[in-house]
Every structure is written in structure tokens, then in C-alpha cells.
Enzyme design. Structure first.
Site, mmCIF file in Angstrom:
data_model
loop_
_atom_site.group_PDB
_atom_site.id
_atom_site.type_symbol
_atom_site.label_atom_id
_atom_site.label_comp_id
_atom_site.label_asym_id
_atom_site.label_seq_id
_atom_site.Cartn_x
_atom_site.Cartn_y
_atom_site.Cartn_z
ATOM 1 N N SER A 24 1.265 -1.459 -0.207
ATOM 2 C CA SER A 24 -0.023 -0.191 0.114
ATOM 3 C C SER A 24 1.011 1.387 -0.290
ATOM 4 C CB SER A 24 -0.665 0.485 1.592
ATOM 5 O OG SER A 24 -1.910 1.217 1.694
ATOM 6 N N HIS A 30 -1.781 -1.266 -3.796
ATOM 7 C CA HIS A 30 -3.152 -0.597 -3.027
ATOM 8 C C HIS A 30 -3.065 0.857 -3.363
ATOM 9 C CE1 HIS A 30 -6.059 -0.885 -0.658
ATOM 10 N NE2 HIS A 30 -5.796 -0.044 -0.495
ATOM 11 N N ASP A 83 -4.645 3.978 -2.090
ATOM 12 C CA ASP A 83 -5.736 4.604 -0.772
ATOM 13 C C ASP A 83 -5.659 5.671 -1.539
ATOM 14 O OD1 ASP A 83 -3.615 2.432 1.505
ATOM 15 O OD2 ASP A 83 -5.730 2.296 0.481
ATOM 16 N N MET A 113 -8.193 9.131 -0.081
ATOM 17 C CA MET A 113 -9.013 9.749 0.976
ATOM 18 C C MET A 113 -8.919 11.488 0.445
ATOM 19 S SD MET A 113 -6.313 8.173 3.762
ATOM 20 C CE MET A 113 -5.963 6.247 4.326
ATOM 21 N N HIS A 118 -8.176 2.104 -4.269
ATOM 22 C CA HIS A 118 -9.602 2.109 -2.949
ATOM 23 C C HIS A 118 -9.766 3.044 -2.734
ATOM 24 C CE1 HIS A 118 -9.303 0.857 2.397
ATOM 25 N NE2 HIS A 118 -10.736 0.992 0.734
ATOM 26 N N MET A 127 -12.064 5.452 -0.642
ATOM 27 C CA MET A 127 -12.490 5.948 0.490
ATOM 28 C C MET A 127 -12.512 7.558 0.594
ATOM 29 S SD MET A 127 -9.591 4.737 3.067
ATOM 30 C CE MET A 127 -8.174 4.278 1.751
ATOM 31 N N MET A 166 -11.632 -4.278 5.584
ATOM 32 C CA MET A 166 -11.348 -3.655 6.226
ATOM 33 C C MET A 166 -10.480 -3.712 7.518
ATOM 34 S SD MET A 166 -9.956 -1.471 4.325
ATOM 35 C CE MET A 166 -9.307 -0.447 5.478
ATOM 36 N N ASP A 213 -7.122 -5.632 5.175
ATOM 37 C CA ASP A 213 -6.141 -4.264 4.259
ATOM 38 C C ASP A 213 -5.996 -3.492 5.650
ATOM 39 O OD1 ASP A 213 -7.142 -1.396 2.284
ATOM 40 O OD2 ASP A 213 -4.915 -2.383 3.321
HETATM 41 C C1 DX5 Z 1 -6.369 2.188 5.371
HETATM 42 C C2 DX5 Z 1 -5.510 1.895 3.667
HETATM 43 C C3 DX5 Z 1 -4.251 1.082 4.433
HETATM 44 C C4 DX5 Z 1 -3.411 1.251 4.660
HETATM 45 C C5 DX5 Z 1 -3.023 -0.247 5.651
HETATM 46 O O1 DX5 Z 1 -7.138 3.463 5.205
HETATM 47 O O2 DX5 Z 1 -6.951 1.665 3.494
HETATM 48 O O3 DX5 Z 1 -4.288 0.290 2.956
HETATM 49 O O4 DX5 Z 1 -2.388 2.130 4.441
HETATM 50 O O5 DX5 Z 1 -1.102 0.838 6.125
HETATM 51 P P1 DX5 Z 1 -0.871 -0.602 7.206
HETATM 52 O O6 DX5 Z 1 -0.418 -1.845 6.048
HETATM 53 O O7 DX5 Z 1 0.563 -0.443 7.999
HETATM 54 O O8 DX5 Z 1 -1.903 -1.349 8.203
HETATM 55 ZN ZN ZN Z 2 -6.376 0.581 1.867
#
Ligand code: DX5
Ligand code: ZN
Length: 231
Positions: free
Chosen positions: A13, A38, A40, A42, A71, A73, A144, A178
């Protein structure tokens, strides 16, 4: 006749990457043997954090041939799936909790010629999945294992039973996990049916990412072996 176990995949990620040298970090992940990346996204509304948007996805796309799993969010995935598909996403995961017509968005994602996935927050019951979608509309379900918004959080063990239940319902679906994924937690999730492992901190903070990915693979294989032995 026992079916072939699903292949498992490890996706770093990039939220945990060093953004001052993102291109090098992407190449490091590719050379380390990652199966994909991956990303993220946000928006500061769906989660209390803001990360990056389609332009960064486009830049990552230029750096690597690895499949990109995006992903979302964000509050309004319906407004952005086309932009992320055009930026180079191979899979877009939206949240079942997002206040939009989830089934329409899944259809839009597939209509753009890429894979579609649904994500559930830790506290969201599995039943919510089937109130908005059918398994045939989904290429992946992401369960999650932390509350979304930040990397580096502690793995939420309560999600393990949800992974087991989903695998029992959908023997051939890609089930990803994740958040807080490391050797021990990846093994725990693999033992109950997860086959896609997303890890930020464990991989990008490792001095030797190749060794970290190999160690994750070994932990997952050992868990799968133990599960098979149990029959
Ligand atoms: C959190 C993200 C994850 C996060 C994982 O909202 O969706 O992908 O980056 O990070 P680690 O592996 O450090 O928990
Ligand atoms: Zn994620």
C-alpha cells in the site's frame, strides 16, 4: 474433487511509501516481487484524512506495469470512477458504506472495462454486502482489518470470523485484507480464506522489501499448508 486453492497476492500500500521519492519506491516494490500496488484515495470526508487523487495514480501508472488496485475511501465514488479508470486503475474498490447507489457504481466500473470490488469497514456486517450486490458483480471483496483513514494501525482480530464466513459463502472470490497486515496477521487471515494481502507499513518500512515479501509469502504458505493438513 478438491478445487485448486486460489492464488494469493501481496500488494504494498503506497500510503506508507516515502512520497519524496515515490518513483523509486514504486520501482523498489516492483523489484521486490509485489503482485500489484494498492493506492489509497482519501477525501477528508469519508475518512478523516486526505491522501492523493487521479494525477498521482496516473504518475504511478507511468512508473510500473504492476496492476493498480485503487481503494476509494471517498464520499462520492460515483463521481470519480471514470477518472481513476482513465488514470490507470485495474481494479477499483468502493465502500459499501458510501452514500451512493453502490450497484450502479459497480456496474459503471465494470462498464469501464476494469475489475470492480466492494469494501466493508470492520464494524460493517457481512450481510450488508448482499443487500447491495450479488457475487457475480464483484471481482473482489476487501474486508478492512483496521478502521480506514491511516496506515500503521493495529490489526482488528474481530474481522477474522467475517473473512471465514465470506470464504464459506464465496469459494472462488478474491478476498482481500487491508490494515495491520504482517507475517502473523497475514497467516491468520490466510488460514480462514483471505487470498489478497495489502500491507503498507510492513513492506515500505522494511529495509529489504524483497525479504519482507518473501517472509509474508512463507507465512501465508505455512498457514495454507497447515489448513490443508487439517483437511
Ligand atoms: C487504511 C488503508 C490501508 C493502509 C494499510 O485506510 O486502506 O491500505 O494504508 O496500511 P498498514 O499496512 O500500515 O496498516
Ligand atoms: Zn487501503
Amino acid at each position: 474433487m478438491p478445487t485448486e486453492p486460489l492464488p494469493f497476492q501481496i500488494l504494498p500500500s503506497i500510503l506508507a511509501a516515502d512520497f519524496t521519492r515515490l518513483g523509486e519506491e514504486i520501482r523498489r516494490a516492483e523489484e521486490a516481487g509485489a503482485d500489484g500496488l494498492h493506492l489509497d484515495i482519501m477525501d477528508g470526508h469519508f475518512v478523516r484524512n486526505i491522501s492523493f487523487g487521479p494525477d498521482v495514480v496516473r504518475a504511478v501508472r507511468r512508473c510500473t506495469r504492476l496492476p493498480l488496485s485503487v481503494h476509494l475511501m471517498i464520499q462520492r465514488p460515483d463521481l470519480y470512477v471514470r477518472e481513476f479508470a482513465e488514470a490507470g486503475a485495474n481494479l477499483i474498490l468502493i465502500h459499501v458504506e458510501a452514500p451512493c447507489d453502490v450497484r450502479n457504481v459497480l456496474r459503471d466500473i465494470r462498464g469501464l472495462g476494469i475489475r470492480a470490488g466492494l469494501t466493508l469497514n470492520p464494524e460493517t456486517p457481512l450481510e450488508c454486502l448482499w443487500t447491495v450486490a450479488e457475487a457475480s458483480w464483484l471481482d473482489e471483496v476487501l474486508l478492512m482489518t483496521v478502521h480506514p483513514g491511516f496506515g500503521g494501525q493495529k490489526f482488528l482480530r474481530a474481522v477474522v470470523s467475517k473473512i471465514r464466513a465470506l470464504r464459506e459463502q464465496c469459494p472462488r472470490l478474491d478476498i482481500s485484507v487491508d490494515g495491520g497486515i504482517g507475517n502473523a496477521t497475514a497467516a491468520e487471515c490466510a488460514a480462514v480464506g483471505a487470498n489478497v494481502f495489502i500491507a503498507g507499513t510492513t513492506l515500505f518500512r522494511a529495509a529489504d522489501m524483497r525479504a519482507a515479501i518473501q517472509s509474508l509469502r512463507k507465512s501465508i504458505q505455512a498457514a495454507l499448508g497447515a489448513t490443508e493438513a487439517k483437511g
